[in-house]
Design a protein around this motif. Structure first.
Motif, PDB file in Angstrom:
ATOM      1  N   LYS A  37      89.275  45.312  28.972  1.00 36.24           N
ATOM      2  CA  LYS A  37      89.611  46.151  30.121  1.00 36.24           C
ATOM      3  C   LYS A  37      90.817  45.589  30.862  1.00 36.24           C
ATOM      4  O   LYS A  37      91.734  46.337  31.243  1.00 36.24           O
ATOM      5  CB  LYS A  37      88.416  46.246  31.060  1.00 36.24           C
ATOM      6  N   ALA A  38      90.835  44.279  31.062  1.00 30.72           N
ATOM      7  CA  ALA A  38      91.963  43.652  31.750  1.00 30.72           C
ATOM      8  C   ALA A  38      93.251  43.762  30.948  1.00 30.72           C
ATOM      9  O   ALA A  38      94.341  43.872  31.518  1.00 30.72           O
ATOM     10  CB  ALA A  38      91.648  42.184  32.032  1.00 30.72           C
ATOM     11  N   ALA A  39      93.112  43.751  29.623  1.00 28.99           N
ATOM     12  CA  ALA A  39      94.289  43.850  28.752  1.00 28.99           C
ATOM     13  C   ALA A  39      94.728  45.294  28.534  1.00 28.99           C
ATOM     14  O   ALA A  39      95.785  45.540  27.938  1.00 28.99           O
ATOM     15  CB  ALA A  39      94.000  43.189  27.411  1.00 28.99           C
ATOM     16  N   GLY A  40      93.913  46.260  28.994  1.00 26.22           N
ATOM     17  CA  GLY A  40      94.265  47.665  28.856  1.00 26.22           C
ATOM     18  C   GLY A  40      94.113  48.197  27.449  1.00 26.22           C
ATOM     19  O   GLY A  40      94.935  48.989  26.977  1.00 26.22           O
ATOM     20  N   MET A  41      93.058  47.779  26.763  1.00 26.80           N
ATOM     21  CA  MET A  41      92.826  48.243  25.393  1.00 26.80           C
ATOM     22  C   MET A  41      91.325  48.323  25.136  1.00 26.80           C
ATOM     23  O   MET A  41      90.514  47.861  25.947  1.00 26.80           O
ATOM     24  CB  MET A  41      93.476  47.295  24.383  1.00 26.80           C
ATOM     25  N   SER A  42      90.965  48.911  24.021  1.00 24.02           N
ATOM     26  CA  SER A  42      89.554  49.014  23.656  1.00 24.02           C
ATOM     27  C   SER A  42      89.058  47.692  23.083  1.00 24.02           C
ATOM     28  O   SER A  42      89.851  46.840  22.658  1.00 24.02           O
ATOM     29  CB  SER A  42      89.355  50.115  22.616  1.00 24.02           C
ATOM     30  N   VAL A  43      87.728  47.545  23.072  1.00 17.75           N
ATOM     31  CA  VAL A  43      87.146  46.343  22.468  1.00 17.75           C
ATOM     32  C   VAL A  43      87.493  46.288  20.991  1.00 17.75           C
ATOM     33  O   VAL A  43      87.770  45.216  20.441  1.00 17.75           O
ATOM     34  CB  VAL A  43      85.612  46.319  22.665  1.00 17.75           C
ATOM     35  N   GLY A  44      87.523  47.434  20.352  1.00 20.66           N
ATOM     36  CA  GLY A  44      87.880  47.471  18.937  1.00 20.66           C
ATOM     37  C   GLY A  44      89.286  46.966  18.679  1.00 20.66           C
ATOM     38  O   GLY A  44      89.527  46.227  17.712  1.00 20.66           O
ATOM     39  N   ALA A  45      90.221  47.356  19.546  1.00 19.04           N
ATOM     40  CA  ALA A  45      91.595  46.881  19.393  1.00 19.04           C
ATOM     41  C   ALA A  45      91.676  45.372  19.625  1.00 19.04           C
ATOM     42  O   ALA A  45      92.427  44.662  18.946  1.00 19.04           O
ATOM     43  CB  ALA A  45      92.512  47.616  20.372  1.00 19.04           C
ATOM     44  N   LEU A  46      90.888  44.893  20.572  1.00 15.84           N
ATOM     45  CA  LEU A  46      90.891  43.462  20.851  1.00 15.84           C
ATOM     46  C   LEU A  46      90.339  42.666  19.675  1.00 15.84           C
ATOM     47  O   LEU A  46      90.906  41.660  19.259  1.00 15.84           O
ATOM     48  CB  LEU A  46      90.081  43.180  22.115  1.00 15.84           C
ATOM     49  N   THR A  47      89.218  43.146  19.117  1.00 14.96           N
ATOM     50  CA  THR A  47      88.581  42.402  18.020  1.00 14.96           C
ATOM     51  C   THR A  47      89.384  42.475  16.729  1.00 14.96           C
ATOM     52  O   THR A  47      89.105  41.729  15.792  1.00 14.96           O
ATOM     53  CB  THR A  47      87.151  42.910  17.774  1.00 14.96           C
ATOM     54  N   PHE A  48      90.382  43.346  16.699  1.00 11.03           N
ATOM     55  CA  PHE A  48      91.293  43.339  15.541  1.00 11.03           C
ATOM     56  C   PHE A  48      92.071  42.026  15.523  1.00 11.03           C
ATOM     57  O   PHE A  48      92.403  41.501  14.452  1.00 11.03           O
ATOM     58  CB  PHE A  48      92.255  44.522  15.625  1.00 11.03           C
ATOM     59  N   HIS A  49      92.356  41.490  16.715  1.00  7.96           N
ATOM     60  CA  HIS A  49      93.108  40.240  16.824  1.00  7.96           C
ATOM     61  C   HIS A  49      92.184  39.029  16.936  1.00  7.96           C
ATOM     62  O   HIS A  49      92.492  37.957  16.406  1.00  7.96           O
ATOM     63  CB  HIS A  49      94.018  40.287  18.048  1.00  7.96           C
ATOM     64  N   PHE A  50      91.056  39.190  17.641  1.00 12.08           N
ATOM     65  CA  PHE A  50      90.094  38.091  17.826  1.00 12.08           C
ATOM     66  C   PHE A  50      88.700  38.673  17.626  1.00 12.08           C
ATOM     67  O   PHE A  50      88.205  39.420  18.472  1.00 12.08           O
ATOM     68  CB  PHE A  50      90.225  37.494  19.228  1.00 12.08           C
ATOM     69  N   SER A  51      88.072  38.310  16.540  1.00 16.78           N
ATOM     70  CA  SER A  51      86.830  38.975  16.160  1.00 16.78           C
ATOM     71  C   SER A  51      85.655  38.615  17.060  1.00 16.78           C
ATOM     72  O   SER A  51      84.725  39.406  17.215  1.00 16.78           O
ATOM     73  CB  SER A  51      86.483  38.663  14.697  1.00 16.78           C
ATOM     74  N   THR A  52      85.666  37.429  17.664  1.00 17.68           N
ATOM     75  CA  THR A  52      84.553  37.006  18.516  1.00 17.68           C
ATOM     76  C   THR A  52      85.088  36.368  19.800  1.00 17.68           C
ATOM     77  O   THR A  52      86.268  35.992  19.883  1.00 17.68           O
ATOM     78  CB  THR A  52      83.647  35.973  17.818  1.00 17.68           C
ATOM     79  N   LYS A  53      84.220  36.212  20.775  1.00 16.02           N
ATOM     80  CA  LYS A  53      84.605  35.534  22.012  1.00 16.02           C
ATOM     81  C   LYS A  53      84.970  34.083  21.729  1.00 16.02           C
ATOM     82  O   LYS A  53      85.888  33.527  22.357  1.00 16.02           O
ATOM     83  CB  LYS A  53      83.479  35.618  23.043  1.00 16.02           C
ATOM     84  N   ALA A  54      84.273  33.462  20.786  1.00 12.74           N
ATOM     85  CA  ALA A  54      84.575  32.075  20.436  1.00 12.74           C
ATOM     86  C   ALA A  54      85.992  31.952  19.876  1.00 12.74           C
ATOM     87  O   ALA A  54      86.724  31.005  20.205  1.00 12.74           O
ATOM     88  CB  ALA A  54      83.559  31.551  19.429  1.00 12.74           C
ATOM     89  N   ASP A  55      86.387  32.901  19.027  1.00 12.43           N
ATOM     90  CA  ASP A  55      87.752  32.882  18.484  1.00 12.43           C
ATOM     91  C   ASP A  55      88.780  33.021  19.606  1.00 12.43           C
ATOM     92  O   ASP A  55      89.822  32.353  19.604  1.00 12.43           O
ATOM     93  CB  ASP A  55      87.945  34.023  17.480  1.00 12.43           C
ATOM     94  N   LEU A  56      88.486  33.886  20.548  1.00 10.08           N
ATOM     95  CA  LEU A  56      89.389  34.097  21.671  1.00 10.08           C
ATOM     96  C   LEU A  56      89.488  32.846  22.538  1.00 10.08           C
ATOM     97  O   LEU A  56      90.589  32.435  22.941  1.00 10.08           O
ATOM     98  CB  LEU A  56      88.890  35.279  22.497  1.00 10.08           C
TER      99      LEU A  56
END
Length: 213
Positions: A37-56
């Protein structure tokens, strides 16, 4: 090439949003949905770059460590006495914690995530080497052991982080030139270097203080 540049910009946007979220909420208090939400994208779009919170979190940690290492190399490259380098380094670390969210986030993540090396592991070994050099060259007064001064450096740096977080939680005070973590740490260093006792040694030896009133 355009697609690759867009992907890099998106990744940078995610990392900035994640660093801010981890800095404010810690690891357990941050979710992928908050970051997306803060990055202005969907969770799906985010997980394309970082699959888990740990990876992020790992990526944010790496970025914070890289910034710290760059500062470490820059400050220790000075052609100045070792003790002066140590002081300059602690001031630079305080400045980074105050101004750089990726560093501040990395400090908090390193403290809160199990099996994560402490942030001080990235700079404290260098401080210890510099203190040994300062001791050999007579820059430390008699009785000021390198190990004890290293402990002082750790406490001062931890105090700078705590002060920075307190100011962020309560809101910044008016800028008087003496309210920043760096300015505050400079004044503490002056006290440490000159001493605070007017009578020589007012502190009792270990074990001689009474437990009662």
């Amino acid at each position: 090439m355009v697609k690759q540049e867009r992907a890099l910009r998106t990744r940078a946007t995610v990392l900035r949003a994640a660093a801010d979220a981890f800095d404010r909420g810690g690891y357990e208090g941050t979710s992928l949905s908050q970051v997306s939400k803060a990055a202005g994208m969907s969770v799906g779009a985010l997980t394309f770059h970082f699959s888990t919170k740990a990876d992020l979190a790992d990526a944010v940690l790496r970025e914070g460590w890289e910034v710290t290492q760059a500062a470490l190399e820059r400050v220790t490259g000075q052609q100045t006495p070792a003790l002066r380098v140590i002081i300059d380094l602690t001031l630079e670390l305080a400045r980074l914690m105050e101004e750089n969210v990726s560093v501040r986030s990395a400090v908090r993540l390193a403290r809160e995530r199990p099996a994560t090396p402490a942030w001080s592991d990235s700079w404290l070994p260098t401080v210890r080497k510099l203190l040994d050099e300062a001791h050999r060259s007579g820059q430390l007064r008699e009785g000021a052991l390198p190990a004890d001064v290293a402990t002082l450096v750790e406490h001062l740096t931890s105090g700078a982080e705590a002060y920075t977080r307190e100011r962020r939680d309560t809101g910044p005070e008016p800028d008087t030139g003496h309210q920043s973590a760096v300015g505050r740490l400079e004044r503490v260093w002056r006290l440490a270097l000159t001493g605070v006792s007017a009578s020589g040694n007012p502190v009792p030896a270990t074990g001689t203080a009474t437990d009662g009133p």
